[in-house]
Design an enzyme around this catalytic site. Structure first.
Site, PDB file in Angstrom:
ATOM      1  N   ARG A 171      -1.288  -2.566   7.074  1.00 21.49           N
ATOM      2  CA  ARG A 171      -2.582  -1.896   7.252  1.00 21.49           C
ATOM      3  C   ARG A 171      -3.579  -2.383   6.206  1.00 21.49           C
ATOM      4  NH1 ARG A 171      -1.761   3.133   3.991  1.00 21.49           N
ATOM      5  NH2 ARG A 171       0.368   2.928   3.216  1.00 21.49           N
ATOM      6  N   LEU A 228       0.824  -1.222   0.000  1.00 18.93           N
ATOM      7  CA  LEU A 228       0.000   0.000   0.000  1.00 18.93           C
ATOM      8  C   LEU A 228       0.853   1.265   0.000  1.00 18.93           C
ATOM      9  CD1 LEU A 228      -2.801  -1.026   2.544  1.00 18.93           C
ATOM     10  CD2 LEU A 228      -2.680  -1.412   0.083  1.00 18.93           C
ATOM     11  N   ASP A 258       2.579  -8.307   8.755  1.00 15.86           N
ATOM     12  CA  ASP A 258       3.707  -7.573   9.335  1.00 15.86           C
ATOM     13  C   ASP A 258       4.960  -8.338   8.928  1.00 15.86           C
ATOM     14  OD1 ASP A 258       5.784  -6.653  10.922  1.00 15.86           O
ATOM     15  OD2 ASP A 258       4.559  -6.473  12.732  1.00 15.86           O
ATOM     16  N   TYR A 292      19.225   4.574   7.265  1.00 18.58           N
ATOM     17  CA  TYR A 292      18.626   4.053   6.027  1.00 18.58           C
ATOM     18  C   TYR A 292      19.717   3.551   5.083  1.00 18.58           C
ATOM     19  CZ  TYR A 292      15.671   4.321   1.741  1.00 18.58           C
ATOM     20  OH  TYR A 292      14.969   4.067   0.584  1.00 18.58           O
ATOM     21  N   ASP A 343       0.131  -5.905   3.364  1.00 16.80           N
ATOM     22  CA  ASP A 343       0.646  -4.722   4.062  1.00 16.80           C
ATOM     23  C   ASP A 343       0.241  -4.859   5.524  1.00 16.80           C
ATOM     24  OD1 ASP A 343       1.604  -1.709   2.812  1.00 16.80           O
ATOM     25  OD2 ASP A 343       0.949  -1.736   4.915  1.00 16.80           O
TER      26      ASP A 343
HETATM   27  N1  LIG Z   1       9.713   5.985  -2.916  1.00 13.48           N
HETATM   28  C1  LIG Z   1      10.979   6.276  -3.213  1.00 13.48           C
HETATM   29  O1  LIG Z   1      11.286   7.400  -3.667  1.00 13.48           O
HETATM   30  C2  LIG Z   1      12.040   5.225  -3.028  1.00 13.48           C
HETATM   31  C3  LIG Z   1      13.336   5.501  -3.498  1.00 13.48           C
HETATM   32  C4  LIG Z   1      14.334   4.541  -3.313  1.00 13.48           C
HETATM   33  C5  LIG Z   1      14.030   3.321  -2.734  1.00 13.48           C
HETATM   34  N2  LIG Z   1      12.760   3.088  -2.283  1.00 13.48           N
HETATM   35  C6  LIG Z   1      12.500   1.796  -1.630  1.00 13.48           C
HETATM   36  O2  LIG Z   1      11.348   1.181  -2.193  1.00 13.48           O
HETATM   37  C7  LIG Z   1      10.672   0.426  -1.175  1.00 13.48           C
HETATM   38  C8  LIG Z   1       9.216   0.862  -1.105  1.00 13.48           C
HETATM   39  O3  LIG Z   1       9.189   2.261  -0.874  1.00 13.48           O
HETATM   40  P1  LIG Z   1       7.833   3.105  -0.821  1.00 13.48           P
HETATM   41  O4  LIG Z   1       8.188   4.486  -1.253  1.00 13.48           O
HETATM   42  O5  LIG Z   1       6.723   2.414  -1.505  1.00 13.48           O
HETATM   43  O6  LIG Z   1       7.594   3.129   0.757  1.00 13.48           O
HETATM   44  P2  LIG Z   1       6.316   3.662   1.572  1.00 13.48           P
HETATM   45  O7  LIG Z   1       6.814   4.212   2.852  1.00 13.48           O
HETATM   46  O8  LIG Z   1       5.466   4.527   0.704  1.00 13.48           O
HETATM   47  O9  LIG Z   1       5.506   2.314   1.828  1.00 13.48           O
HETATM   48  C9  LIG Z   1       5.942   1.337   2.720  1.00 13.48           C
HETATM   49  C10 LIG Z   1       4.765   0.441   3.033  1.00 13.48           C
HETATM   50  O10 LIG Z   1       5.223  -0.535   3.986  1.00 13.48           O
HETATM   51  C11 LIG Z   1       4.193  -0.707   4.940  1.00 13.48           C
HETATM   52  N3  LIG Z   1       4.776  -1.192   6.197  1.00 13.48           N
HETATM   53  C12 LIG Z   1       5.372  -0.490   7.180  1.00 13.48           C
HETATM   54  N4  LIG Z   1       5.750  -1.302   8.175  1.00 13.48           N
HETATM   55  C13 LIG Z   1       5.412  -2.570   7.806  1.00 13.48           C
HETATM   56  C14 LIG Z   1       5.545  -3.844   8.394  1.00 13.48           C
HETATM   57  N5  LIG Z   1       6.120  -4.004   9.595  1.00 13.48           N
HETATM   58  N6  LIG Z   1       5.070  -4.909   7.709  1.00 13.48           N
HETATM   59  C15 LIG Z   1       4.485  -4.777   6.506  1.00 13.48           C
HETATM   60  N7  LIG Z   1       4.319  -3.579   5.898  1.00 13.48           N
HETATM   61  C16 LIG Z   1       4.786  -2.492   6.542  1.00 13.48           C
HETATM   62  C17 LIG Z   1       3.524   0.634   5.096  1.00 13.48           C
HETATM   63  O11 LIG Z   1       2.203   0.498   5.590  1.00 13.48           O
HETATM   64  C18 LIG Z   1       3.570   1.160   3.651  1.00 13.48           C
HETATM   65  O12 LIG Z   1       2.391   0.841   2.954  1.00 13.48           O
HETATM   66  C19 LIG Z   1      11.487   0.644   0.116  1.00 13.48           C
HETATM   67  O13 LIG Z   1      12.423  -0.391   0.259  1.00 13.48           O
HETATM   68  C20 LIG Z   1      12.219   1.932  -0.147  1.00 13.48           C
HETATM   69  O14 LIG Z   1      13.390   2.040   0.607  1.00 13.48           O
HETATM   70  C21 LIG Z   1      11.771   4.003  -2.423  1.00 13.48           C
END
Ligand SMILES: NC(=O)c1ccc[n+]([C@@H]2O[C@H](COP(=O)([O-])OP(=O)(O)OC[C@H]3O[C@@H](n4cnc5c(N)ncnc54)[C@H](O)[C@@H]3O)[C@@H](O)[C@H]2O)c1
Length: 314
Positions: free
Chosen positions: A36, A10, A49, A138, A34
Site C-alpha cells: 500500500r 508500513l 507485492d 502462522y 509495501d
Molecule cells: N508485531 C509483532 O508483535 C510480531 C511478533 C512476532 C513476529 N512478528 C513478525 O514480524 C514481521 C512484521 O510484523 P508486523 O507486526 O510489522 O506486521 P504488520 O501486519 O503490522 O505489517 C505487515 C505489512 O505487510 C504489508 N503487506 C501485506 N501483504 C503484503 C504483500 N503481499 N506484499 C507486500 N506487503 C504486504 C502490509 O501492508 C503491512 O504494512 C512479520 O513477519 C511478523 O510475523 C511480528
C-alpha cells in the site's frame, strides 16, 4: 549493511524500523516497500507485492541493495481466519525474498515468532532448541520459514539472520492482527476510556517486548560478527512475560481508577494457550549480546506519555 531494502515497511515494525535505519544508515540508503501507498517522504519508497518475485528482484537490483529485511506477512490471528492466503503470502513472500538475496548476494533478515512453538513445547523458560509442533497456520509458516532460512545459509551461503519475536508493543502503527495485540490496545483504551475489556483470559502469560528494544535487536543481530553466531536464525528474544492483570496493575500506577474486564475470544485464546508462558533468550545474549532495556513498568510509563501526546490529551 549499507543499502537496505525493507518489505512490509508500513506495518507495526516496519513503520518504526525504516526511521531507525534511515537515522543510522542515511535516508537515501533505506528503500521502504509495501503493498500500500504512504505519504511519508523521508526517503525512497516503492509499491511492492512480495508475491511478485520479478519485481522484488528488480527493485533490489536497481536500488543496489546489499541487505534485505523481509517484514511482509499475515499475522497469527488473521492467518487463522485466512489460512490459504497466509500460506501463499508468508511462504511465497519469504522464498522470493530469499531467492533475491541469493541471486544478488544480499544479507538477509526476517523475524520468526513465539508462534513457532506449540502446545507440546516446554511452556516455561522455553529453550532455544526445543520441540516445535505449532497448531496454527502462522506457526506452521514460521517453523517452515526458520528451516528455509537455515537451508539458504547452509546450501547457498546466504547470510540469513533472524529472531523469534514475542508480542511487540508500540505507539506508532497499530498492530496488524496478532494474538498479543491486546497489550497495545489496552494503553489506548486506558487513556481514552479509563477501562479495557480483554479478549485474552486472566492468567494467560505471554512474552512481550517494547518496540525500541525490538528495533535495536534487529540492528545488533545484523551487525554481529558472523563468526560468533551458532544459530543465525530464529533466536529467542524477550524482555518480559506477563498476564493481563499485571499490565492492568502497571497502568493503575498512573491511572488509579483504570478498570479491567474480560470477554474472552475463544479463537485468540486458543492460540495464546498454545504458546509458551516465557522463553529463554540466553543464546541471543551469549552469541550477539542481545539485551532489552524496558521492563513492564518502564514500558507502561513511556507508552502512556507518548500516547497522551499522540492522542493530544496533554
Ligand atoms: N508485531 C509483532 O508483535 C510480531 C511478533 C512476532 C513476529 N512478528 C513478525 O514480524 C514481521 C512484521 O510484523 P508486523 O507486526 O510489522 O506486521 P504488520 O501486519 O503490522 O505489517 C505487515 C505489512 O505487510 C504489508 N503487506 C501485506 N501483504 C503484503 C504483500 N503481499 N506484499 C507486500 N506487503 C504486504 C502490509 O501492508 C503491512 O504494512 C512479520 O513477519 C511478523 O510475523 C511480528
Amino acid at each position: 549493511m549499507e543499502r537496505i531494502m525493507i518489505t512490509g515497511a508500513l506495518g507495526q515494525i516496519g513503520s518504526e524500523l525504516v526511521g531507525k535505519m534511515r537515522s543510522i544508515y542515511g535516508n537515501d540508503n533505506v528503500l521502504a516497500t509495501d503493498i500500500r501507498q504512504t505519504a511519508d517522504q523521508s526517503g525512497p519508497f516503492e509499491i511492492l507485492d512480495v508475491t511478485d518475485a520479478q519485481r522484488m528482484h528488480d527493485l533490489a537490483k536497481d536500488f543496489g541493495a546489499d541487505t534485505m529485511v523481509h517484514m511482509a506477512a499475515l499475522l497469527s490471528a488473521t492467518a487463522e481466519e485466512k489460512p490459504l492466503l497466509a500460506w501463499n503470502l508468508n511462504m511465497g513472500g519469504l522464498v522470493n525474498a530469499l531467492e533475491a538475496s541469493r541471486e544478488l548476494g544480499m544479507q538477509f533478515f526476517t523475524p520468526s515468532s513465539i508462534g513457532a512453538f506449540g502446545p507440546s513445547t516446554p511452556k516455561n523458560n522455553t529453550p532455544q532448541d526445543t520441540l516445535q509442533r505449532p497448531t496454527t497456520m502462522y506457526g506452521v509458516n514460521k517453523v517452515a520459514g526458520e528451516l528455509l532460512c537455515d537451508y539458504y545459509h547452509t546450501k547457498f551461503g546466504v547470510d540469513t539472520r533472524g529472531v523469534r519475536f514475542p508480542g511487540l508493543i508500540s505507539n506508532v502503527a497499530q498492530p496488524g492482527g496478532g494474538t498479543t495485540d491486546y497489550a497495545v490496545d489496552i494503553y489506548y483504551k486506558a487513556i481514552e476510556q479509563g477501562s479495557y475489556t480483554s479478549y485474552i483470559a486472566e492468567g494467560t502469560y505471554m512474552d512481550m517486548m517494547y518496540m525500541p528494544d525490538a528495533l535495536q535487536a534487529i540492528v545488533d543481530l545484523m551487525e554481529a560478527d558472523p563468526a560468533k553466531l551458532i544459530h543465525r536464525n530464529a533466536f529467542n528474544v524477550t524482555a518480559m512475560s506477563f498476564e493481563p492483570e499485571q499490565i492492568a496493575a502497571s497502568i493503575r500506577k498512573h491511572i488509579p481508577d483504570f478498570k479491567m474486564s474480560y470477554a474472552v475470544d475463544p479463537a485468540r485464546q486458543e492460540i495464546a494457550d498454545s504458546w509458551p508462558d516465557s522463553i529463554d533468550a540466553s543464546a541471543a545474549k551469549s552469541e550477539w549480546g542481545f539485551k532489552a532495556s524496558y521492563d513492564l513498568d518502564a514500558m507502561t510509563f513511556d507508552m502512556l506519555e507518548k500516547l497522551k501526546k499522540k492522542l493530544q490529551l496533554v
